[in-house]
Write a protein that holds these residues in place. Structure first.
Motif, mmCIF file in Angstrom:
data_model
loop_
_atom_site.group_PDB
_atom_site.id
_atom_site.type_symbol
_atom_site.label_atom_id
_atom_site.label_comp_id
_atom_site.label_asym_id
_atom_site.label_seq_id
_atom_site.Cartn_x
_atom_site.Cartn_y
_atom_site.Cartn_z
ATOM 1 N N PHE A 22 -2.636 6.126 -8.211
ATOM 2 C CA PHE A 22 -1.733 5.060 -7.786
ATOM 3 C C PHE A 22 -0.966 5.464 -6.536
ATOM 4 C CE2 PHE A 22 -2.514 3.846 -12.121
ATOM 5 C CZ PHE A 22 -2.438 2.458 -12.107
ATOM 6 N N TYR A 31 0.962 1.035 -7.301
ATOM 7 C CA TYR A 31 -0.158 0.100 -7.259
ATOM 8 C C TYR A 31 -1.455 0.828 -6.918
ATOM 9 C CZ TYR A 31 0.140 0.216 -2.130
ATOM 10 O OH TYR A 31 0.155 0.613 -0.830
ATOM 11 N N PRO A 88 2.891 -4.781 -2.424
ATOM 12 C CA PRO A 88 1.531 -4.287 -2.137
ATOM 13 C C PRO A 88 0.572 -5.361 -1.638
ATOM 14 C CG PRO A 88 2.261 -3.629 -4.349
ATOM 15 C CD PRO A 88 3.213 -4.665 -3.852
ATOM 16 N N ILE A 100 -0.741 -3.332 -10.481
ATOM 17 C CA ILE A 100 0.608 -3.046 -10.013
ATOM 18 C C ILE A 100 1.460 -2.697 -11.222
ATOM 19 C CG2 ILE A 100 2.608 -3.925 -8.748
ATOM 20 C CD1 ILE A 100 0.715 -6.015 -7.492
ATOM 21 N N LYS A 101 2.124 -1.575 -11.170
ATOM 22 C CA LYS A 101 2.983 -1.139 -12.270
ATOM 23 C C LYS A 101 4.434 -1.168 -11.788
ATOM 24 C CE LYS A 101 1.468 2.556 -14.457
ATOM 25 N NZ LYS A 101 0.897 3.916 -14.658
#
Length: 323
Positions: A22, A31, A88, A100-101
């Protein structure tokens, strides 16, 4: 096809969680592009259409646009604030899918953390379906391209609607009666007494579904729990009350209840022309047929000598009320 897309997206979540890789952003956001297509990157002001699935890293799926058949369509805004989930997007292009986190604690900083959110992250799997670049286009040309795209999507949905209604009826083995207007209904349990008339107050339990079987709203808490829905704290989960024939009610809902007396349980399969038609609403796209499992709990006849009350608001019946 939609079930397969959801399955693949969930598989991507598991794979990416194992492999890492990531890119870290502001505010604890991370992301990773899962499927990288060629093409120009998304820019501020572009029009985009995208689907997503959101879950926590320690829980089940919270929301999916695939289930509703309603992707997000918007102009890309100017991004502000740390940890903005759209940051992002400037690295994505049409056809890309990404994860996406978003750090839950950072996202809710300054506010109580929602009790239903477990784990560290909200995890989004995003698929960019369409990009219309603003570039140097004049506003009329740009808006025209957007409208052409939306019109084509609507026409595709319109063409598919009859087959989706037939499939729902066949899959659920419903022996429906079809009215002249196109409303499909089946009586599951016959009630008794006279049919309601315009102006009567109907007290109803209901569960609304899309043609893929996904519930979008219910007045029955046991049904929500059974189907693993998020419990809406604003929903009292009790029968709703409305005056039959009140302005704003979708035609299929009004017509259907005029066929049902007290105690009747029925299924209404409503074509889009009797629901939200070629406009849709914030919950569903144009040409979306709906199904309702309903129970008439009571029919209240108006007192001719009583003063006329104001029509009560019905905040829990988002779907049956035409906007």
């Amino acid at each position: 096809m939609k079930k397969r897309l959801v399955f693949l997206a969930l598989a991507a979540i598991a794979l990416a969680s194992c492999n890492g890789g990531f890119t870290k952003g502001d505010g604890g956001m991370e992301y990773k592009i899962l499927d990288d297509k060629s093409g120009p990157s998304i820019k501020e002001g572009d029009f985009i259409s995208f689907n997503f699935i959101v879950k926590t890293d320690a829980d089940s799926v919270l929301q999916s646009t695939y289930e509703k058949g309603q992707p997000i369509r918007m102009a890309v805004p100017k991004l502000t604030g740390k940890g903005n989930i759209m940051t992002p997007f400037s690295t994505f292009s049409e056809g890309d899918s990404a994860m996406i986190k978003v750090n839950i604690d950072s996202m809710s900083k300054g506010h109580p953390r929602p009790k239903e959110l477990k784990g560290k992250f909200l995890v989004y799997v995003v698929k960019i379906e369409k990009v219309i670049a603003k570039g140097n286009l004049t506003d009329p040309v740009f808006q025209g391209r957007i409208q052409d795209y939306i019109k084509n999507i609507s026409e595709e949905a319109k063409a598919k609607e009859p087959a989706s209604i037939k499939k729902y009826i066949d899959d659920n083995k419903l022996k429906v009666t079809t009215t002249a207007s196109g409303l499909n209904y089946v009586i599951n349990q016959q009630g008794s007494g006279p049919l309601p008339a315009t102006g009567d107050t109907i007290v109803v339990n209901y569960t609304g579904r899309f043609m893929n079987g996904k519930i979008f709203e219910t007045s029955v808490k046991a049904e929500a729990i059974k189907n693993k829905m998020q419990i809406n704290p604003m929903n009292p989960y009790k029968p709703i009350r409305f005056a039959l024939g009140a302005p704003g009610m979708i035609q299929g809902f009004t017509e259907g209840f005029m066929l049902l007396n007290k105690g009747t349980k029925a299924t209404l399969v409503i074509p889009s022309k009797l629901a939200y038609g070629d406009q849709g609403n914030q919950m569903m796209q144009a040409y979306t047929p709906l199904a309702f499992d309903v129970e008439v709990v009571d029919i209240i006849h108006p007192n001719p000598n009583a003063p006329k009350p104001a029509q009560p608001a019905m905040p829990t019946v988002q779907a049956p009320v035409k906007k």
